[in-house]
Write an enzyme that holds these catalytic residues in place. Structure first.
Site, PDB file in Angstrom:
ATOM      1  N   GLY A  94      -0.525  22.252 -21.154  1.00 56.48           N
ATOM      2  CA  GLY A  94      -1.686  22.487 -20.294  1.00 56.48           C
ATOM      3  C   GLY A  94      -2.811  21.497 -20.499  1.00 56.48           C
ATOM      4  O   GLY A  94      -3.954  21.752 -20.100  1.00 56.48           O
ATOM      5  N   GLN A  95      -2.513  20.340 -21.106  1.00 58.38           N
ATOM      6  CA  GLN A  95      -3.578  19.349 -21.343  1.00 58.38           C
ATOM      7  C   GLN A  95      -3.959  18.658 -20.034  1.00 58.38           C
ATOM      8  O   GLN A  95      -3.078  18.180 -19.304  1.00 58.38           O
ATOM      9  CB  GLN A  95      -3.121  18.310 -22.367  1.00 58.38           C
ATOM     10  N   HIS A 101      -8.930  17.434 -28.063  1.00 59.86           N
ATOM     11  CA  HIS A 101     -10.051  18.369 -28.206  1.00 59.86           C
ATOM     12  C   HIS A 101      -9.499  19.694 -28.690  1.00 59.86           C
ATOM     13  O   HIS A 101      -8.442  20.140 -28.243  1.00 59.86           O
ATOM     14  CB  HIS A 101     -10.809  18.537 -26.895  1.00 59.86           C
ATOM     15  N   HIS A 103      -9.987  23.521 -28.635  1.00 63.54           N
ATOM     16  CA  HIS A 103     -10.675  24.624 -27.978  1.00 63.54           C
ATOM     17  C   HIS A 103     -11.029  25.672 -29.030  1.00 63.54           C
ATOM     18  O   HIS A 103     -10.186  26.048 -29.851  1.00 63.54           O
ATOM     19  CB  HIS A 103      -9.760  25.307 -26.955  1.00 63.54           C
TER      20      HIS A 103
HETATM   21  P1  AMP Z   1      -7.279  20.865 -21.617  1.00 63.62           P
HETATM   22  O1  AMP Z   1      -6.766  21.499 -20.345  1.00 63.62           O
HETATM   23  O2  AMP Z   1      -6.747  21.470 -22.878  1.00 63.62           O
HETATM   24  O3  AMP Z   1      -7.102  19.351 -21.577  1.00 63.62           O
HETATM   25  O4  AMP Z   1      -8.826  21.177 -21.671  1.00 63.62           O
HETATM   26  C1  AMP Z   1      -9.764  20.443 -20.946  1.00 63.62           C
HETATM   27  C2  AMP Z   1     -10.988  21.300 -20.863  1.00 63.62           C
HETATM   28  O5  AMP Z   1     -12.079  20.482 -20.507  1.00 63.62           O
HETATM   29  C3  AMP Z   1     -10.902  22.414 -19.809  1.00 63.62           C
HETATM   30  O6  AMP Z   1     -11.053  23.669 -20.440  1.00 63.62           O
HETATM   31  C4  AMP Z   1     -12.046  22.078 -18.863  1.00 63.62           C
HETATM   32  O7  AMP Z   1     -12.693  23.228 -18.369  1.00 63.62           O
HETATM   33  C5  AMP Z   1     -12.952  21.239 -19.734  1.00 63.62           C
HETATM   34  N1  AMP Z   1     -13.810  20.304 -19.040  1.00 63.62           N
HETATM   35  C6  AMP Z   1     -13.479  19.477 -18.022  1.00 63.62           C
HETATM   36  N2  AMP Z   1     -14.544  18.727 -17.659  1.00 63.62           N
HETATM   37  C7  AMP Z   1     -15.557  19.089 -18.482  1.00 63.62           C
HETATM   38  C8  AMP Z   1     -16.922  18.684 -18.607  1.00 63.62           C
HETATM   39  N3  AMP Z   1     -17.454  17.732 -17.820  1.00 63.62           N
HETATM   40  N4  AMP Z   1     -17.681  19.278 -19.550  1.00 63.62           N
HETATM   41  C9  AMP Z   1     -17.167  20.234 -20.338  1.00 63.62           C
HETATM   42  N5  AMP Z   1     -15.893  20.660 -20.279  1.00 63.62           N
HETATM   43  C10 AMP Z   1     -15.097  20.095 -19.365  1.00 63.62           C
END
Ligand code: AMP
Ligand code: ZN
Length: 115
Positions: A94-95, A101, A103
């Protein structure tokens, strides 16, 4: 810094975010689409695209991200009630942002297994 990387730009201050922690190695900010009352992303300043790209010299940095998450959780009073930390990797994980990062999710009872 990698060109056109959203989280590199946030770490550099070029794109705003609600920052909750930062030091010389990491930055943590609120997820823009929170999935729990507390949803923070702990991000290394170093651009590493996926967990597959972690190198032996990144071991201490990866541990630091985990400790930053635990500190934020404790500072917000979630250490005893509990919380979840997740690194998603590539499509099946789900990346969606290709700068690793961690979570940090807390503030509600989280189900298992995840979807
Ligand atoms: P993943 O799907 O594990 O790659 O997580 C990416 C995360 O980044 C998701 O939970 C998004 O909601 C978050 N995200 C995307 N754009 C931003 C942003 N500009 N500021 C903060 N979080 C973000
Ligand atoms: Zn990056």
């Amino acid at each position: 810094m990698s060109d056109n990387c959203l989280f590199c730009k946030i770490a550099a201050g070029d794109i705003p975010a609600k920052i909750v922690f930062e030091d010389d190695r990491a930055i943590a900010f609120e997820d823009i689409s929170p999935q729990a009352p507390l949803h923070v992303l702990v991000v290394p300043r170093k651009h590493i695209a996926t967990l597959n790209d972690l190198q032996p010299e990144d071991t201490e940095l990866a541990g630091h991200l985990v400790q930053v998450a635990a500190k934020i959780a404790a500072d917000r009073g979630h250490d005893n009630s509990g919380y979840r930390t997740v690194f998603n990797c590539n499509a099946d994980g789900g990346q969606t942002v290709f700068h690793i990062h961690l979570h940090l999710l807390a503030g509600r009872s989280l189900t298992w297994p995840p979807g």
